[in-house]
Design a protein around this motif. Sequence first.
Motif, PDB file in Angstrom:
ATOM      1  N   GLY A  54       6.932 -25.786 -11.634  1.00  0.00           N
ATOM      2  CA  GLY A  54       6.166 -25.069 -12.934  1.00  0.00           C
ATOM      3  C   GLY A  54       6.558 -25.404 -14.881  1.00  0.00           C
ATOM      4  N   VAL A  55       7.502 -25.545 -14.650  1.00  0.00           N
ATOM      5  CA  VAL A  55       8.213 -26.157 -15.641  1.00  0.00           C
ATOM      6  C   VAL A  55       7.416 -26.842 -16.646  1.00  0.00           C
ATOM      7  N   THR A  56       6.655 -26.199 -17.714  1.00  0.00           N
ATOM      8  CA  THR A  56       5.531 -26.908 -18.801  1.00  0.00           C
ATOM      9  C   THR A  56       6.954 -27.378 -19.891  1.00  0.00           C
ATOM     10  N   PRO A  57       5.929 -28.776 -20.732  1.00  0.00           N
ATOM     11  CA  PRO A  57       6.817 -28.737 -22.127  1.00  0.00           C
ATOM     12  C   PRO A  57       7.292 -28.096 -22.406  1.00  0.00           C
ATOM     13  N   ILE A  58       6.816 -27.391 -22.414  1.00  0.00           N
ATOM     14  CA  ILE A  58       6.445 -26.120 -23.406  1.00  0.00           C
ATOM     15  C   ILE A  58       7.883 -24.618 -23.363  1.00  0.00           C
ATOM     16  N   LEU A  59       7.872 -24.756 -22.493  1.00  0.00           N
ATOM     17  CA  LEU A  59       8.412 -24.077 -21.415  1.00  0.00           C
ATOM     18  C   LEU A  59      10.340 -24.438 -21.365  1.00  0.00           C
ATOM     19  N   ALA A  60      10.007 -25.764 -20.961  1.00  0.00           N
ATOM     20  CA  ALA A  60      11.683 -26.571 -20.964  1.00  0.00           C
ATOM     21  C   ALA A  60      12.146 -26.875 -21.837  1.00  0.00           C
ATOM     22  N   GLN A  61      11.005 -27.171 -23.278  1.00  0.00           N
ATOM     23  CA  GLN A  61      11.825 -26.539 -24.650  1.00  0.00           C
ATOM     24  C   GLN A  61      12.534 -25.922 -25.247  1.00  0.00           C
ATOM     25  N   LYS A  62      11.681 -24.755 -24.704  1.00  0.00           N
ATOM     26  CA  LYS A  62      12.066 -23.492 -24.757  1.00  0.00           C
ATOM     27  C   LYS A  62      13.380 -22.787 -24.536  1.00  0.00           C
ATOM     28  N   LEU A  63      13.669 -23.545 -23.290  1.00  0.00           N
ATOM     29  CA  LEU A  63      14.834 -22.979 -22.676  1.00  0.00           C
ATOM     30  C   LEU A  63      16.100 -23.836 -22.858  1.00  0.00           C
ATOM     31  N   VAL A  64      15.337 -25.082 -23.113  1.00  0.00           N
ATOM     32  CA  VAL A  64      16.666 -26.432 -24.269  1.00  0.00           C
ATOM     33  C   VAL A  64      17.050 -25.646 -25.507  1.00  0.00           C
ATOM     34  N   THR A  65      15.948 -24.261 -26.102  1.00  0.00           N
ATOM     35  CA  THR A  65      16.134 -24.740 -27.023  1.00  0.00           C
ATOM     36  C   THR A  65      17.420 -23.087 -27.112  1.00  0.00           C
ATOM     37  N   ASN A  66      17.229 -22.416 -26.638  1.00  0.00           N
ATOM     38  CA  ASN A  66      17.555 -20.945 -25.720  1.00  0.00           C
ATOM     39  C   ASN A  66      19.115 -21.454 -25.569  1.00  0.00           C
ATOM     40  N   SER A  67      19.054 -22.798 -25.203  1.00  0.00           N
ATOM     41  CA  SER A  67      20.221 -23.237 -24.458  1.00  0.00           C
ATOM     42  C   SER A  67      20.759 -22.310 -23.223  1.00  0.00           C
ATOM     43  N   THR A  68      19.465 -21.978 -22.460  1.00  0.00           N
ATOM     44  CA  THR A  68      19.780 -21.998 -21.123  1.00  0.00           C
ATOM     45  C   THR A  68      19.780 -22.922 -20.284  1.00  0.00           C
ATOM     46  N   ARG A  69      20.860 -22.413 -19.261  1.00  0.00           N
ATOM     47  CA  ARG A  69      21.689 -23.302 -18.066  1.00  0.00           C
ATOM     48  C   ARG A  69      20.388 -22.450 -16.935  1.00  0.00           C
ATOM     49  N   ILE A  70      19.992 -23.491 -16.205  1.00  0.00           N
ATOM     50  CA  ILE A  70      19.025 -22.619 -14.844  1.00  0.00           C
ATOM     51  C   ILE A  70      19.939 -23.449 -13.921  1.00  0.00           C
ATOM     52  N   GLN A  71      20.238 -22.879 -13.414  1.00  0.00           N
ATOM     53  CA  GLN A  71      21.140 -23.787 -11.542  1.00  0.00           C
ATOM     54  C   GLN A  71      20.091 -23.368 -10.588  1.00  0.00           C
ATOM     55  N   LEU A  72      19.864 -24.446 -10.211  1.00  0.00           N
ATOM     56  CA  LEU A  72      18.623 -24.419  -9.088  1.00  0.00           C
ATOM     57  C   LEU A  72      19.243 -25.880  -8.258  1.00  0.00           C
ATOM     58  N   ASP A  73      18.658 -25.910  -6.810  1.00  0.00           N
ATOM     59  CA  ASP A  73      19.498 -26.531  -5.768  1.00  0.00           C
ATOM     60  C   ASP A  73      18.589 -28.408  -6.216  1.00  0.00           C
ATOM     61  N   ARG A  74      16.718 -27.976  -6.735  1.00  0.00           N
ATOM     62  CA  ARG A  74      15.578 -28.966  -6.779  1.00  0.00           C
ATOM     63  C   ARG A  74      14.403 -27.925  -7.853  1.00  0.00           C
ATOM     64  N   ILE A  75      14.326 -28.625  -8.667  1.00  0.00           N
ATOM     65  CA  ILE A  75      13.251 -28.692  -9.807  1.00  0.00           C
ATOM     66  C   ILE A  75      12.272 -29.474  -9.833  1.00  0.00           C
ATOM     67  N   TYR A  76      10.613 -29.521  -9.840  1.00  0.00           N
ATOM     68  CA  TYR A  76       9.697 -30.124  -9.651  1.00  0.00           C
ATOM     69  C   TYR A  76       9.270 -29.080 -10.801  1.00  0.00           C
ATOM     70  N   SER A  77       8.170 -30.390 -11.345  1.00  0.00           N
ATOM     71  CA  SER A  77       6.791 -29.894 -12.362  1.00  0.00           C
ATOM     72  C   SER A  77       6.134 -29.210 -12.575  1.00  0.00           C
ATOM     73  N   THR A  78       5.344 -29.282 -10.788  1.00  0.00           N
ATOM     74  CA  THR A  78       4.177 -28.701 -10.521  1.00  0.00           C
ATOM     75  C   THR A  78       5.278 -27.848  -9.162  1.00  0.00           C
ATOM     76  N   LEU A  79       4.077 -26.824  -8.482  1.00  0.00           N
ATOM     77  CA  LEU A  79       4.248 -26.534  -7.069  1.00  0.00           C
ATOM     78  C   LEU A  79       4.005 -27.491  -6.044  1.00  0.00           C
ATOM     79  N   LYS A  80       2.744 -28.523  -6.228  1.00  0.00           N
ATOM     80  CA  LYS A  80       2.178 -29.324  -5.292  1.00  0.00           C
ATOM     81  C   LYS A  80       3.283 -30.746  -5.262  1.00  0.00           C
ATOM     82  N   MET A  81       4.136 -30.567  -6.145  1.00  0.00           N
ATOM     83  CA  MET A  81       5.329 -31.995  -6.005  1.00  0.00           C
ATOM     84  C   MET A  81       6.234 -31.320  -4.337  1.00  0.00           C
TER      85      MET A  81
END
Length: 91
Positions: A54-81
Motif C-alpha cells: 500500500g505504499v503510494t507514490p506520495i508516501l514513497a516520495q515522503k519516505l525518501v525525502t525524510n531519508s527513511t530506511r525501511i528494512q522488510l522482507d518484501r514490499i509490494y505496491s498493493t495488498l492484492k499483489m
Amino acid sequence: MQEHILNQVYNMPEVHTVIIDFSGVTHVRDQSEELLQGLYQSLKLLGISTMLTGVTPILAQKLVTNSTRIQLDRIYSTLKMAVRVLIEENE
C-alpha cells in the motif's frame, strides 16, 4: 500495537507472514520508522517474514525525502499483489 501483533502471531503457529498495509496512509511520523523496524526485528526473531503493501507514490516520495530506511522482507505496491504472491507460494 506491536505487543498485540507479536502475541497474536506467537499464539498462531500456522502464521508465517505478516502483511503491514499502508493503504490510505498519507503521512508518516518521524517515530514510525523506528516502530516499524522494531516490529520487523521482533517478528524476524519469531521466524515470521513481513510484507509491506500500500505504499503510494506520495508516501514513497515522503519516505525518501525524510531519508527513511525501511528494512522488510518484501514490499509490494498493493495488498492484492502481496496476497497473490502468498497464494502462489502455497499452491
